[in-house]
Design an enzyme around this catalytic site. Sequence first.
Site, PDB file in Angstrom:
ATOM      1  N   TYR A   1      20.588  -7.519  98.273  1.00  0.00           N
ATOM      2  CA  TYR A   1      20.138  -6.550  97.287  1.00  0.00           C
ATOM      3  C   TYR A   1      19.169  -7.223  96.332  1.00  0.00           C
ATOM      4  O   TYR A   1      19.537  -7.851  95.369  1.00  0.00           O
ATOM      5  CB  TYR A   1      21.274  -5.858  96.503  1.00  0.00           C
ATOM      6  CG  TYR A   1      20.638  -4.765  95.677  1.00  0.00           C
ATOM      7  CD1 TYR A   1      20.389  -3.523  96.230  1.00  0.00           C
ATOM      8  CD2 TYR A   1      20.156  -5.032  94.413  1.00  0.00           C
ATOM      9  CE1 TYR A   1      19.689  -2.563  95.536  1.00  0.00           C
ATOM     10  CE2 TYR A   1      19.454  -4.077  93.711  1.00  0.00           C
ATOM     11  CZ  TYR A   1      19.224  -2.842  94.276  1.00  0.00           C
ATOM     12  OH  TYR A   1      18.516  -1.911  93.589  1.00  0.00           O
TER      13      TYR A   1
ATOM     14  N   ASP B   1      15.939  -6.987  93.787  1.00  0.00           N
ATOM     15  CA  ASP B   1      15.072  -6.151  92.963  1.00  0.00           C
ATOM     16  C   ASP B   1      13.617  -6.491  93.282  1.00  0.00           C
ATOM     17  O   ASP B   1      13.334  -7.487  93.937  1.00  0.00           O
ATOM     18  CB  ASP B   1      15.366  -6.384  91.475  1.00  0.00           C
ATOM     19  CG  ASP B   1      16.457  -5.444  90.971  1.00  0.00           C
ATOM     20  OD1 ASP B   1      16.681  -4.393  91.595  1.00  0.00           O
ATOM     21  OD2 ASP B   1      17.086  -5.768  89.935  1.00  0.00           O
TER      22      ASP B   1
ATOM     23  N   ARG C   1      22.775  11.475  89.830  1.00  0.00           N
ATOM     24  CA  ARG C   1      21.749  11.434  88.778  1.00  0.00           C
ATOM     25  C   ARG C   1      20.689  12.487  89.057  1.00  0.00           C
ATOM     26  O   ARG C   1      20.504  12.915  90.201  1.00  0.00           O
ATOM     27  CB  ARG C   1      20.998  10.099  88.781  1.00  0.00           C
ATOM     28  CG  ARG C   1      21.802   8.872  88.934  1.00  0.00           C
ATOM     29  CD  ARG C   1      20.996   7.649  88.584  1.00  0.00           C
ATOM     30  NE  ARG C   1      19.963   7.319  89.573  1.00  0.00           N
ATOM     31  CZ  ARG C   1      19.218   6.225  89.525  1.00  0.00           C
ATOM     32  NH1 ARG C   1      19.374   5.373  88.518  1.00  0.00           N
ATOM     33  NH2 ARG C   1      18.320   5.974  90.451  1.00  0.00           N
TER      34      ARG C   1
ATOM     35  N   ARG D   1      27.000  -3.456  74.355  1.00  0.00           N
ATOM     36  CA  ARG D   1      26.151  -3.924  73.253  1.00  0.00           C
ATOM     37  C   ARG D   1      26.647  -3.407  71.923  1.00  0.00           C
ATOM     38  O   ARG D   1      26.853  -2.208  71.774  1.00  0.00           O
ATOM     39  CB  ARG D   1      24.730  -3.391  73.436  1.00  0.00           C
ATOM     40  CG  ARG D   1      23.988  -4.171  74.435  1.00  0.00           C
ATOM     41  CD  ARG D   1      22.506  -4.210  74.100  1.00  0.00           C
ATOM     42  NE  ARG D   1      21.848  -4.563  75.346  1.00  0.00           N
ATOM     43  CZ  ARG D   1      21.093  -3.727  76.027  1.00  0.00           C
ATOM     44  NH1 ARG D   1      20.822  -2.541  75.548  1.00  0.00           N
ATOM     45  NH2 ARG D   1      20.582  -4.108  77.170  1.00  0.00           N
TER      46      ARG D   1
ATOM     47  N   ARG E   1      28.842  -6.076  85.690  1.00  0.00           N
ATOM     48  CA  ARG E   1      27.415  -6.115  85.399  1.00  0.00           C
ATOM     49  C   ARG E   1      27.027  -5.232  84.216  1.00  0.00           C
ATOM     50  O   ARG E   1      25.966  -5.385  83.646  1.00  0.00           O
ATOM     51  CB  ARG E   1      26.630  -5.625  86.617  1.00  0.00           C
ATOM     52  CG  ARG E   1      26.671  -6.570  87.775  1.00  0.00           C
ATOM     53  CD  ARG E   1      25.602  -6.242  88.753  1.00  0.00           C
ATOM     54  NE  ARG E   1      25.785  -4.899  89.302  1.00  0.00           N
ATOM     55  CZ  ARG E   1      24.869  -4.255  89.972  1.00  0.00           C
ATOM     56  NH1 ARG E   1      23.691  -4.781  90.133  1.00  0.00           N
ATOM     57  NH2 ARG E   1      25.104  -3.051  90.475  1.00  0.00           N
TER      58      ARG E   1
ATOM     59  N   ARG F   1      24.376   1.319 102.381  1.00  0.00           N
ATOM     60  CA  ARG F   1      24.638   2.571 101.679  1.00  0.00           C
ATOM     61  C   ARG F   1      23.293   3.263 101.533  1.00  0.00           C
ATOM     62  O   ARG F   1      22.258   2.599 101.471  1.00  0.00           O
ATOM     63  CB  ARG F   1      25.171   2.300 100.263  1.00  0.00           C
ATOM     64  CG  ARG F   1      26.630   2.021 100.216  1.00  0.00           C
ATOM     65  CD  ARG F   1      27.147   2.102  98.786  1.00  0.00           C
ATOM     66  NE  ARG F   1      26.303   1.416  97.817  1.00  0.00           N
ATOM     67  CZ  ARG F   1      25.798   1.987  96.730  1.00  0.00           C
ATOM     68  NH1 ARG F   1      26.004   3.254  96.485  1.00  0.00           N
ATOM     69  NH2 ARG F   1      25.071   1.291  95.873  1.00  0.00           N
TER      70      ARG F   1
ATOM     71  N   GLU G   1      20.057  13.021  93.109  1.00  0.00           N
ATOM     72  CA  GLU G   1      20.454  11.934  94.018  1.00  0.00           C
ATOM     73  C   GLU G   1      21.904  12.087  94.441  1.00  0.00           C
ATOM     74  O   GLU G   1      22.789  12.187  93.589  1.00  0.00           O
ATOM     75  CB  GLU G   1      20.288  10.573  93.320  1.00  0.00           C
ATOM     76  CG  GLU G   1      18.849  10.237  93.027  1.00  0.00           C
ATOM     77  CD  GLU G   1      18.668   8.805  92.537  1.00  0.00           C
ATOM     78  OE1 GLU G   1      19.649   8.029  92.517  1.00  0.00           O
ATOM     79  OE2 GLU G   1      17.529   8.475  92.163  1.00  0.00           O
TER      80      GLU G   1
END
Length: 380
Positions: A364, A366, A291, A187, A183, A260, A316
């Site tokens: 999952y 969004d 993070r 770039r 995923r 999770r 986190e």
Amino acid sequence: MELKNHYDYIIVGAGLFGATFARRATDAVFTCLVIEKRDHIAGNVYTENIDGINVHRYGAHIFHTADREVWDFVNRLVPFNRYTNCPVAQAPDGNLYNLPFNMNTFYRMWGVKTPAEAQAKLDEQRAEAVAAMKAEGVTEPRNLREQALTLIGRDIFEQLIEGYTEKQWGRPCDSLPAFIIKRLPVRMTFDNNYFNDPYQGIPEGGYTLLVEKLLEGVDVLLETDFFDRREHWMSLGDKIVYTGPVDRFYDYRFGRLEYRTVRFETEKIDTPNYQGNAVVNYTSATVPYTRIIEHKHFETFGQAVYDNPATIISREYSTEWTDGMEPYYPVNDERNSAIYERYRELAEKEEKVIFGGRLAQYRYYDMAPVIAAALALPLE
Ligand code: FAD
Ligand code: UDP
């Protein structure tokens, strides 16, 4: 608030799915009652204002979508700002790198200045990885480690992927499936935008405001668990829209689904600008958190960051889920998918109950697809 004797819809859960459905049904002149077991609306997108900063209590939420209809729908309720997610990563070598992997990352890592130079470096590192696999008689990446090495090479794997992934999933990279890493975009431009979607932003004033708008004129009962009076709620409405965990609805008869979760350590700090960015990833295995989120950067930009002399950060920690914790991410592995499939078959046969959202569909999802799904449900 005075409850009615009967409702067209009893909606279990005041998260995005339940609230979006309630808005639509109410606008179409159906009567709705939303019951929510927490002491606040908005589910996991809940933001609370602490000393002038909207804190994302259940983790950083960035709205992004390619669906124009959903984008227009939410923007009619509350304006969205221009926030664009550009995370940076603090790597084991001590450097800060831009994410997703792009020309800025390659420049910092190797000093390369053009796409052609970066491509040459990537090709060289990929070839090394392929040769190493060949020496072992392997042709296709068998796990996340091999996938990452053949996709992006050793330097980026070691600095930006290995430690982060092992912390996030609690397992070594060579025992994780390759698809997780597919995923991550690569770039060849100087573009730090984490998402490819054309629309992105944060609701001005926080997500709670968005959900308040969704629930305007709707009867809502907080601190009310559906299962405490299941029969009562079932008979109070013509239809039930259920957005809680699907296994709980069926008393775990086929076993428990796994999740999770993330533990947040939130702290107020007396400095106006702690890390200069909303999201900083820590990709070293020796730093225990994955993070740090600095919440004010989701909604204040440039000089305005300094208007508030303090800031709020959340560290986190990725954690194994056990019963009683907030279930965050479904674990869509073979075992759980097979169990879910059995619940789904039962759910599909229900005539009075509609299952929707992240927990009831064990997916999952969004935010934008959750809203799209709630907008697409037939009203009857
Ligand atoms: P929820 O928000 O979970 O709502 C379900 C509600 O039902 C909850 O309020 C719950 O308390 C209530 N409920 C459950 N059982 C009962 C019961 N028995 N009785 C009464 N009420 C009950 N999406 C993005 O688009 N961008 C992001 O950046 C992003 N980041 C995320 C970060 C984290 C850490 C997590 C966990 C998710 C993230 N998401 C993100 C996904 C986003 O949170 C979901 O798409 C969205 O919240 C799903 O809404 P929902 O209504 O399905 O579920
Ligand atoms: N990832 C990584 N380094 C980073 C960020 C992400 O290696 O700095 C990997 C990691 O394996 C993670 C995956 O990319 O599980 C997807 O990360 P992302 O943050 O995009 O997705 P989320 O955790 O929100 O599902």
